[in-house]
Scaffold this motif. Structure first.
Motif, PDB file in Angstrom:
ATOM      1  N   PHE A 485      26.803  64.377  65.313  1.00 50.96           N
ATOM      2  CA  PHE A 485      25.722  63.817  64.499  1.00 50.96           C
ATOM      3  C   PHE A 485      25.994  64.130  63.041  1.00 50.96           C
ATOM      4  CE2 PHE A 485      20.930  64.141  63.385  1.00 50.96           C
ATOM      5  CZ  PHE A 485      20.908  62.828  62.958  1.00 50.96           C
ATOM      6  N   ASP A 486      26.112  63.093  62.218  1.00 55.73           N
ATOM      7  CA  ASP A 486      26.342  63.230  60.782  1.00 55.73           C
ATOM      8  C   ASP A 486      25.036  62.896  60.070  1.00 55.73           C
ATOM      9  OD1 ASP A 486      27.286  63.191  58.187  1.00 55.73           O
ATOM     10  OD2 ASP A 486      28.355  61.292  58.388  1.00 55.73           O
ATOM     11  N   MET A 487      24.475  63.862  59.334  1.00 55.80           N
ATOM     12  CA  MET A 487      23.143  63.689  58.761  1.00 55.80           C
ATOM     13  C   MET A 487      23.100  64.146  57.308  1.00 55.80           C
ATOM     14  SD  MET A 487      21.322  66.816  60.922  1.00 55.80           S
ATOM     15  CE  MET A 487      19.728  66.778  60.095  1.00 55.80           C
ATOM     16  N   ASP A 488      22.209  63.526  56.523  1.00 52.99           N
ATOM     17  CA  ASP A 488      22.015  63.976  55.143  1.00 52.99           C
ATOM     18  C   ASP A 488      20.744  64.821  55.015  1.00 52.99           C
ATOM     19  OD1 ASP A 488      19.984  62.096  55.217  1.00 52.99           O
ATOM     20  OD2 ASP A 488      20.589  61.063  53.381  1.00 52.99           O
ATOM     21  N   ILE A 640      30.138  59.029  67.263  1.00 49.79           N
ATOM     22  CA  ILE A 640      29.540  59.555  66.043  1.00 49.79           C
ATOM     23  C   ILE A 640      28.285  58.759  65.728  1.00 49.79           C
ATOM     24  CG2 ILE A 640      29.828  59.899  63.552  1.00 49.79           C
ATOM     25  CD1 ILE A 640      32.792  60.301  64.011  1.00 49.79           C
ATOM     26  N   LEU A 641      27.208  59.492  65.483  1.00 46.33           N
ATOM     27  CA  LEU A 641      25.974  58.897  64.964  1.00 46.33           C
ATOM     28  C   LEU A 641      25.820  59.377  63.536  1.00 46.33           C
ATOM     29  CD1 LEU A 641      23.172  57.481  65.151  1.00 46.33           C
ATOM     30  CD2 LEU A 641      22.275  59.644  66.049  1.00 46.33           C
ATOM     31  N   THR A 642      25.723  58.452  62.588  1.00 47.65           N
ATOM     32  CA  THR A 642      25.594  58.847  61.197  1.00 47.65           C
ATOM     33  C   THR A 642      24.308  58.299  60.611  1.00 47.65           C
ATOM     34  OG1 THR A 642      26.636  58.758  59.012  1.00 47.65           O
ATOM     35  CG2 THR A 642      27.057  56.919  60.476  1.00 47.65           C
ATOM     36  N   ASN A 643      23.574  59.182  59.929  1.00 44.69           N
ATOM     37  CA  ASN A 643      22.222  58.873  59.462  1.00 44.69           C
ATOM     38  C   ASN A 643      22.055  58.958  57.944  1.00 44.69           C
ATOM     39  OD1 ASN A 643      21.145  58.481  62.024  1.00 44.69           O
ATOM     40  ND2 ASN A 643      19.276  59.601  61.522  1.00 44.69           N
ATOM     41  N   VAL A 666      31.005  54.279  66.651  1.00 45.20           N
ATOM     42  CA  VAL A 666      30.213  54.857  65.569  1.00 45.20           C
ATOM     43  C   VAL A 666      28.911  54.079  65.459  1.00 45.20           C
ATOM     44  CG1 VAL A 666      30.067  55.292  63.095  1.00 45.20           C
ATOM     45  CG2 VAL A 666      32.244  55.608  64.275  1.00 45.20           C
ATOM     46  N   PHE A 667      27.801  54.802  65.481  1.00 45.97           N
ATOM     47  CA  PHE A 667      26.491  54.191  65.266  1.00 45.97           C
ATOM     48  C   PHE A 667      26.042  54.561  63.852  1.00 45.97           C
ATOM     49  CE2 PHE A 667      26.870  53.845  69.726  1.00 45.97           C
ATOM     50  CZ  PHE A 667      25.970  52.875  70.169  1.00 45.97           C
ATOM     51  N   LEU A 774      15.720  55.748  64.775  1.00 46.06           N
ATOM     52  CA  LEU A 774      16.088  54.655  65.682  1.00 46.06           C
ATOM     53  C   LEU A 774      17.493  54.796  66.251  1.00 46.06           C
ATOM     54  CD1 LEU A 774      15.434  51.959  67.022  1.00 46.06           C
ATOM     55  CD2 LEU A 774      16.085  50.807  64.881  1.00 46.06           C
ATOM     56  N   GLY A 775      18.452  55.217  65.433  1.00 47.27           N
ATOM     57  CA  GLY A 775      19.833  55.320  65.913  1.00 47.27           C
ATOM     58  C   GLY A 775      19.961  56.266  67.091  1.00 47.27           C
ATOM     59  N   ALA A 776      19.298  57.423  67.013  1.00 45.37           N
ATOM     60  CA  ALA A 776      19.365  58.401  68.098  1.00 45.37           C
ATOM     61  C   ALA A 776      18.787  57.829  69.384  1.00 45.37           C
ATOM     62  CB  ALA A 776      18.619  59.667  67.701  1.00 45.37           C
ATOM     63  N   VAL A 777      17.707  57.057  69.269  1.00 41.17           N
ATOM     64  CA  VAL A 777      17.062  56.488  70.455  1.00 41.17           C
ATOM     65  C   VAL A 777      17.930  55.388  71.063  1.00 41.17           C
ATOM     66  CG1 VAL A 777      14.996  55.331  71.313  1.00 41.17           C
ATOM     67  CG2 VAL A 777      14.791  57.089  69.536  1.00 41.17           C
ATOM     68  N   ILE A 778      18.449  54.502  70.243  1.00 37.93           N
ATOM     69  CA  ILE A 778      19.299  53.415  70.739  1.00 37.93           C
ATOM     70  C   ILE A 778      20.558  53.970  71.392  1.00 37.93           C
ATOM     71  CG2 ILE A 778      20.758  51.462  70.033  1.00 37.93           C
ATOM     72  CD1 ILE A 778      17.829  50.732  70.137  1.00 37.93           C
ATOM     73  N   LEU A 779      21.148  54.974  70.770  1.00 36.13           N
ATOM     74  CA  LEU A 779      22.394  55.552  71.282  1.00 36.13           C
ATOM     75  C   LEU A 779      22.221  56.161  72.661  1.00 36.13           C
ATOM     76  CD1 LEU A 779      25.309  56.726  71.022  1.00 36.13           C
ATOM     77  CD2 LEU A 779      24.287  58.645  69.760  1.00 36.13           C
TER      78      LEU A 779
END
Length: 868
Positions: A485-488, A640-643, A666-667, A774-779
């Motif tokens: 998980f890539d997050m800011d 990878i999920l990036t937010n 990658v999401f 949303l990305g976390a839920v869809i993934l």
């Protein structure tokens, strides 16, 4: 003016001498919360309160620290010292209108010359200060000691409730005679003086650490100490350069000024003898905290000349100023610690030739028939104003900069002001002492005094304190696909992280978190991730810290500094960094993790020397990525999920030629595809950029690298995020009995953000953060639950350097690959899916909050759990 000043000083000295006023000296400290600043504050707090009464601390927010981190740092120091009575002011939402009208509560985040109607803006001066290691990251965390050493009291930053700097200044100065000690940029004080001239007479004296008149920097012989900016400005000192126009207003205010410049502080370097004597004398918590900090400053110093080039700056000024106050019956500022003289000086705010207009550098004059604040045409403020580190006007072929912005120059004539100036630190009167400066003796004695001492540190305040690390036991379990998980670290990212941690481990195996601090928070907020993981029993998840600048956004000659071409869109105050860094005031409710950011390092990783505990070093994002790749089974791949901005992902692609072979997909939560003219993006504070989405805008070049790569990319665009941005729906769905700790915390956060959005226009963009879940839920959600559908389109990201277009995404048939785009999903059921996951008691928090931790540490029964 000179006669008035001398008359006021003489009158006050007479009053003290005859005992008419037996009151203590009331003091207000304005600070940028650099390391030496809280050394100075602790020195003041230790003095006899019958003589010196520290009434308030106001925080300067446009230099060495960031508002959210620094205000809580100050609260914790005051709590340790038993001084919760000291008022603390930070920030404010007021602005300066185009006609020069100064609104109430200007926050001081932006220098006066660039201050507009809000708290977002450029960083022409602040860009000289390193953002990451060696700069604001070190100060915001105090090298990691802020969390490990200081106790946490009940005072904290809270949105719209935190007293502002101007409110505290007005209150304390209105209450009677007071002295101001200024040890940061002068923005707060200048704004106060410009808007409250009727209160000037209550300010007895202004004591300032800053400037350099006849100083010579030991490293290069320059007057100033802007070590990142010598080639454009070798004259200025950091505190005056932080806002030269503000410093001019303070110096020229007519209030008596005593200046402790580099001339004096350069004569009191931290000597090895002083350091070793300090190491032997740490008899109070405050002495221990200061020494720990000083030792880490030494151990992380960029070269081998710490003992020659590190000085007692602000702490020395605290000693000189209080000694002068103690000896007001003596003439010419005589004191125990510094030699003094009177001198006529001014502060340079612009560069000759004066009268230049419309060169784009000077907002006080450019394009104005009437200068701002009714300044004099062709006057000292009307020249070219330095725009940044690499301002072409300032650079010369000989390598010596020509700009003097912030220089305290000795002058004569109508623009000069007579100030009392410290010129040299006095030698120790005891010639047999190993401490060669008189103030060295006082500093160590005062910090170690038994009176007014700190009550406890973080661990000693709890009789049964015990550090516990929680790691789950996955032995014998089949783990799901590997996810990074890539997050800011925006509020939405933390809600998404809660969700990911609740997904069964046989569905996803969250192996690592990469932090991209080029978005909504500063890097020091990484500690909130550690606390949340600790709460959820996942101290096994490694966290890697990414670079402080987007691609090609740092200075080409010094990657630790750079401009804020894109980041200036994010407000520093309410609804921006101040709230994100503190998780809207709720971060301190999370349990305290034993893990935290530290400046610990080793030669192996490029440090100049090993620190005491290099094993505690904060890993970098690329290092974490390499370790995850190395530990991944042959044939397995990583999702990878990036937010946030795509900075870290782009750097992985550029650094790892085999990235596309190990990354399954990658999401990306972000991006906006405008099919119609009315279909606008969400970039704030950049009116000309209508169609970009914030994550793409903050690092457009990184977005281009990712979109042009061979990775299998799924885009969760802004149009889909906007379908699930209703606060009432989230809040209602989480309103069930027997909430899990994570559901309770998430609902509190959502409620607070929603209430703020309803109450204040600075929070109108809060729903942007909801879309980031949303990305976390869809993934992770079974396709049947939400029925998502996708479209594939060839997309192009604009990254030309034009901020009116950068980050905009268009469909371009000439692109060689297509991006998968979320097109539809069941947004009605989405809220139930999110709430049901957080309500599940499986993989729930192992410790609910900080109060629960305190109860455990205050009772004899121990809490074990899975420890490592």
């Amino acid at each position: 003016m000179e006669m008035l000043w001398l008359w006021r000083r003489s009158l006050f000295a007479i009053i003290v001498a005859v005992g008419i006023a037996a009151r203590p000296h009331r003091i207000l400290l304005d600070t940028d919360v650099d390391s030496d600043d809280f050394f100075a504050m602790l020195y003041l707090l230790k003095l006899n309160t019958s003589q010196f009464d520290l009434q308030a601390v106001t925080i300067n927010t446009n230099e060495w620290s960031d508002g959210g981190h620094s205000v809580n740092h100050i609260y914790d120091i005051l709590y340790m010292m038993g001084r919760d009575d000291v008022a603390v002011g930070v920030g404010g939402e007021g602005g300066i209108l185009e006609d020069g009208t100064i609104q109430p509560n200007v926050g001081g985040y932006i220098p006066i010359i660039d201050q507009g109607s809000g708290t977002a803006g450029p960083c022409r001066y602040r860009q000289t200060i390193p953002v990451g290691a060696g700069g604001r990251l070190y100060k915001d965390t105090n090298f990691g000691y802020r969390k490990s050493f200081l106790p946490q009291g009940s005072r904290r930053y809270s949105p719209l409730k935190q007293p502002t700097a101007q409110q505290v200044l007005i209150e304390k100065i209105s209450n009677g005679p007071i002295s101001l000690l200024v040890i940061g940029a002068h923005t707060n004080i200048a704004i106060f003086l410009m808007t409250n001239p009727h209160l000037k007479n209550n300010i007895e004296h202004i004591y300032i650490m800053g400037g350099g008149v006849r100083s010579k920097n030991p490293t290069g012989g320059n007057h100033g100490n802007l070590y990142t900016c010598f080639k454009s400005n070798p004259y200025a000192e950091f505190n005056f350069f932080g806002d030269p126009f503000a410093a001019y207003q303070v110096i020229h205010s007519g209030i008596p000024v005593t200046l402790v410049p580099l001339d004096a502080t350069n004569t009191i370097p931290i000597t090895q003898n002083f350091f070793e004597e300090f190491e032997r004398n740490q008899h109070t918590y405050e002495a221990q905290y200061v020494f720990k900090t000083l030792k880490m400053v030494r151990d992380t110093w960029f070269d081998d000349k710490f003992y020659e080039n590190c000085f007692m700056w602000d702490s020395f000024m605290s000693g000189v100023s209080t000694s002068i106050m103690r000896n007001l019956h003596k003439r010419n500022g005589e004191n125990e610690f510094a030699e003094m003289e009177y001198m006529n000086i001014t502060v340079i705010t612009s560069n000759k030739p004066y009268g230049i207009s419309d060169d784009g550098s000077n907002n006080l004059f450019d394009g104005r028939s009437v200068p701002k604040f009714n300044l004099t045409k062709n006057g000292v403020h009307s020249g070219h104003v330095q725009t940044g580190i690499r301002d072409p006007f300032c650079l010369q072929t000989n390598g010596i900069g020509r700009c003097k912005d912030g220089y305290t120059e000795k002058v004569s004539g109508p623009d000069s002001v007579r100030v009392l100036l410290a010129t040299r630190a006095k030698q120790n009167r005891d010639k047999n002492s190993s401490l060669d400066r008189e103030f060295f003796v006082s500093f160590l004695n005062v910090l170690n005094l038994p009176q007014n001492k700190g009550r406890f540190n973080f661990s000693s305040q709890f009789p049964y304190y015990k550090e516990v690390v929680y790691k789950p036991d996955f032995e014998g379990k089949k783990l799901g696909k590997t996810v990074v998980f890539d997050m800011d670290m925006s509020a939405g990212d933390f809600l998404a992280l809660f969700y990911l941690l609740k997904v069964p481990v046989d569905t996803i195996n969250l192996k690592a978190i990469l932090v991209t601090p080029t978005g909504w928070t500063n890097a020091a907020t990484i500690d909130v991730i550690y606390d949340l993981l600790h709460m959820m029993g996942r101290d096994d998840i490694i966290v890697g810290l990414g670079d402080s600048f987007g691609l090609n956004q740092s200075d080409p000659n010094n990657p630790s500094v750079g401009g804020c071409k894109y980041l200036k869109a994010i407000p520093h105050g309410s609804g921006g960094l101040l709230d994100s860094d503190t998780l809207f005031g709720l971060a301190r409710d999370l349990p305290r993790s034993p893990r935290r950011y530290t400046a610990e390092n080793s030669v192996e990783f490029g440090a100049p020397r090993n620190t005491d505990h290099p094993q505690l070093r904060q890993p970098l994002a690329l290092e974490v990525w390499k370790s995850i790749v190395k530990s991944t089974d042959v044939g397995s791949k990583i999702t990878i999920l990036t937010n946030g901005p795509l900075t870290t992902l782009a750097k992985i692609i550029l650094a790892d030629a085999n990235a596309s072979s190990i990354i399954q997909d990658v999401f990306i939560v972000g991006g906006h595809i405008g099919y119609h003219r009315h279909d606008k993006g969400n970039v704030i504070n950049v009116p000309l950029n209508i169609y970009a989405e914030m994550n793409m805008f903050l690092d457009p070049l990184a977005a281009k690298v990712v979109f042009d790569s061979m990775l299998d990319v799924t885009l969760i665009p802004l149009s889909m995020q906007r379908k699930v941005c209703l606060f009432p729906h989230f809040i209602k769905k989480l309103d069930f009995e027997n909430k899990t700790p994570e559901a309770r915390f998430s609902q509190r956060l959502l409620k607070r953000m929603y209430q703020l959005q309803q109450r204040n226009h600075r929070y109108q963009h809060m729903d942007t953060f909801l879309g980031e879940i949303l990305g976390a839920v869809i993934l992770t959600t079974d396709r049947q639950a939400l029925n998502p559908t996708f479209q594939a389109k060839p997309l192009k990201v604009d990254a030309t350097g034009d901020t009116s277009k950068d980050g905009q995404i268009t469909v371009d048939p000439e692109q060689r690959k297509s991006i998968k785009i979320l097109h539809k999903f069941d947004h009605v059921s989405y809220y139930d899916v999110f709430a049901d996951r957080l309500a599940d008691d499986k993989q729930s928090a192992v410790i609910g909050n900080f109060n629960e931790q305190k109860r455990i540490w205050s009772t004899p029964q121990s809490r074990t759990g899975n420890k490592s």
